[in-house]
Motif scaffolding. Structure first.
Motif, PDB file in Angstrom:
ATOM      1  N   GLU A 129      23.549  29.696  23.279  1.00 27.14           N
ATOM      2  CA  GLU A 129      22.847  29.877  22.011  1.00 27.14           C
ATOM      3  C   GLU A 129      21.432  30.379  22.287  1.00 27.14           C
ATOM      4  O   GLU A 129      20.859  30.126  23.348  1.00 27.14           O
ATOM      5  N   LEU A 138      16.299  27.991  18.522  1.00 30.82           N
ATOM      6  CA  LEU A 138      16.816  28.149  17.162  1.00 30.82           C
ATOM      7  C   LEU A 138      17.735  26.997  16.785  1.00 30.82           C
ATOM      8  O   LEU A 138      18.591  26.585  17.568  1.00 30.82           O
ATOM      9  N   ARG A 150      20.527  29.882  13.303  1.00 27.97           N
ATOM     10  CA  ARG A 150      21.610  30.576  14.011  1.00 27.97           C
ATOM     11  C   ARG A 150      22.677  31.056  13.046  1.00 27.97           C
ATOM     12  O   ARG A 150      23.276  32.120  13.233  1.00 27.97           O
TER      13      ARG A 150
END
Length: 219
Positions: free
Chosen positions: A27, A31, A36
């Motif tokens: 990822e 965030l 996301r």
């Protein structure tokens, strides 16, 4: 509000951001789940611009690319944003940069295309004069720009005045050449870094900008 924030170093490029060489997180770092979720599934390039504080006008931009094993940071640059920082509800004249995830579709500038793969519109109308909030000259700030798709019509020159959300929601939010001080709402990078970014962004990778203060992006 005082604007006497210390000037940042805009002279360097850091490859791989703040992570160890070769480290590729699943990822995008920093965030949260809500941020996301705003990133389109087909996005393979993300410019993450993070401010340390909601009211700060200095920030950091990191360009990530999605690979088969995760997100890899390709470059990291000092950046600046709006005088009063960030907002989740941008309005015309609030002197804050909008928080959110926005596509990057079109570029242009007063100078010739430096090698952009985004559609590039060269025009003498990319002109600006006068001085900024710190008294710095603004000339040359629009030599290279990338339109941030906030309240604008995609597939047109950054100069297109169309504002689908209405005039009250502002517009003309760009990434442009840094002039040494805070902006009205745009993101600015040094001239060499603007040229580098224009050459790196690829339409086929569906690039986006993720922008805001660290606390907001972490949600």
């Amino acid at each position: 509000m005082s604007v006497a924030e210390p000037a940042g170093d805009t002279s360097h490029t850091t490859i791989a951001g703040d992570r160890a060489p070769g480290e590729q997180p699943d990822e995008l770092p920093g965030l949260g789940a809500r941020t996301r979720a705003e990133i389109p599934d087909d996005t393979q390039q993300a410019l993450v611009v993070t401010g340390s504080d909601r009211n700060a006008w200095k920030s950091k931009a990191v360009l990530y690319e999605r690979t088969a094993t995760g997100w890899q940071a390709k470059a990291s640059w000092p950046a600046r944003n709006a005088l009063h920082g960030w907002t989740a509800d941008h309005t015309a004249g609030d002197l804050r940069s909008p928080i959110g995830v926005f596509t990057l579709s079109d570029a242009g500038g007063r100078l010739a295309d430096p090698g952009s793969t985004l559609p590039y519109s060269q025009s003498p109308d990319f002109r600006i004069g006068g001085t900024g909030f710190l008294g710095e000259p603004l000339a040359g700030s629009f030599d290279y720009v990338i339109a941030i798709d906030y309240n604008r019509k995609r597939g047109t020159s950054p100069l297109d005045p169309t504002k689908p959300l209405g005039e009250a929601k502002g517009g003309g939010i760009w990434i442009h050449v840094d002039h040494g001080g805070p902006t009205h709402g745009c993101i600015s990078l040094s001239r060499p870094h603007m040229k580098q970014l224009l050459r790196l962004l690829t339409p086929a990778r569906h690039p986006v900008i993720v922008m805001g203060d660290a606390a907001s992006l972490a949600t």
